[in-house]
Design a protein around this motif. Structure first.
Motif, PDB file in Angstrom:
ATOM      1  N   UNK A   1      -4.312  -7.239   0.913  1.00  0.00           N
ATOM      2  CA  UNK A   1      -3.149  -6.560   1.462  1.00  0.00           C
ATOM      3  C   UNK A   1      -3.339  -5.056   1.248  1.00  0.00           C
ATOM      4  N   UNK A   2      -3.228  -4.320   2.305  1.00  0.00           N
ATOM      5  CA  UNK A   2      -3.469  -2.880   2.275  1.00  0.00           C
ATOM      6  C   UNK A   2      -2.142  -2.123   2.281  1.00  0.00           C
ATOM      7  N   UNK A   3      -1.727  -1.619   1.120  1.00  0.00           N
ATOM      8  CA  UNK A   3      -0.473  -0.867   1.019  1.00  0.00           C
ATOM      9  C   UNK A   3      -0.743   0.629   1.136  1.00  0.00           C
ATOM     10  N   UNK A   4       0.129   1.320   1.846  1.00  0.00           N
ATOM     11  CA  UNK A   4       0.020   2.757   2.055  1.00  0.00           C
ATOM     12  C   UNK A   4       1.250   3.427   1.454  1.00  0.00           C
ATOM     13  N   UNK A  86       9.719  -6.065  14.016  1.00  0.00           N
ATOM     14  CA  UNK A  86       8.733  -6.410  12.994  1.00  0.00           C
ATOM     15  C   UNK A  86       9.243  -6.030  11.613  1.00  0.00           C
ATOM     16  N   UNK A  87       8.905  -6.839  10.623  1.00  0.00           N
ATOM     17  CA  UNK A  87       9.203  -6.524   9.230  1.00  0.00           C
ATOM     18  C   UNK A  87       7.876  -6.364   8.499  1.00  0.00           C
ATOM     19  N   UNK A  88       7.882  -5.554   7.461  1.00  0.00           N
ATOM     20  CA  UNK A  88       6.655  -5.257   6.727  1.00  0.00           C
ATOM     21  C   UNK A  88       6.880  -5.441   5.230  1.00  0.00           C
ATOM     22  N   UNK A  89       5.811  -5.727   4.515  1.00  0.00           N
ATOM     23  CA  UNK A  89       5.882  -5.875   3.059  1.00  0.00           C
ATOM     24  C   UNK A  89       6.046  -4.493   2.417  1.00  0.00           C
ATOM     25  N   UNK A  98       5.585   1.965  -1.079  1.00  0.00           N
ATOM     26  CA  UNK A  98       4.355   1.600  -0.380  1.00  0.00           C
ATOM     27  C   UNK A  98       4.676   0.519   0.652  1.00  0.00           C
ATOM     28  N   UNK A  99       4.065   0.630   1.839  1.00  0.00           N
ATOM     29  CA  UNK A  99       4.295  -0.330   2.914  1.00  0.00           C
ATOM     30  C   UNK A  99       2.954  -0.881   3.370  1.00  0.00           C
ATOM     31  N   UNK A 100       2.935  -2.177   3.681  1.00  0.00           N
ATOM     32  CA  UNK A 100       1.748  -2.807   4.247  1.00  0.00           C
ATOM     33  C   UNK A 100       2.070  -3.332   5.636  1.00  0.00           C
ATOM     34  N   UNK A 101       1.235  -2.978   6.611  1.00  0.00           N
ATOM     35  CA  UNK A 101       1.392  -3.495   7.965  1.00  0.00           C
ATOM     36  C   UNK A 101       0.688  -4.835   8.128  1.00  0.00           C
ATOM     37  N   UNK A 102      -0.066  -5.271   7.105  1.00  0.00           N
ATOM     38  CA  UNK A 102      -0.784  -6.540   7.191  1.00  0.00           C
ATOM     39  C   UNK A 102       0.196  -7.684   7.358  1.00  0.00           C
TER      40      UNK A 102
END
Length: 105
Positions: A1-4, A86-89, A98-102
């Motif tokens: 999981x790629x968090x930004x 869409x919902x994001x982690x 931090x948000x992940x689009x994965x």
């Protein structure tokens, strides 16, 4: 999981939203009570910014036509919108959001 890292938590208004971009994707970071959510910042009905709408009872309301979206599922809770957003982690660490689009877990 790629968090930004998108912003400090302090920049997200209490029971409000902040518009950010993650890899050129418009995202609304939303604080509802003690929880933080991330949803698409584009309304599925009118293609306007959801982050400019009201946040209450676990939903965000589109300011243009009044559709509300569940912050957990992205599903509309009333018309005129019929499609979910869409919902994001999200994770909060050391005061930053931090948000992940994965899509996969």
């Amino acid at each position: 999981m790629n968090f930004v890292k998108v912003c400090p938590l302090a920049e997200v208004p209490a029971d409000g939203a902040l518009a950010v971009e993650v890899d050129d994707t418009p995202v609304a970071v939303v604080r509802s009570g003690e929880e933080v959510f991330a949803v698409s910042d584009i309304c599925s009905h009118a293609e306007v910014s959801l982050s400019e709408g009201e946040v209450y009872n676990g939903t965000i309301e589109c300011w243009l036509h009044g559709s509300c979206f569940d912050l957990r599922t992205g599903k509309p809770t009333n018309p005129p919108a019929t499609q979910p957003v869409a919902t994001y982690k999200v994770k909060v660490e050391d005061g930053d959001v931090y948000v992940s689009l994965d899509s996969e877990d």
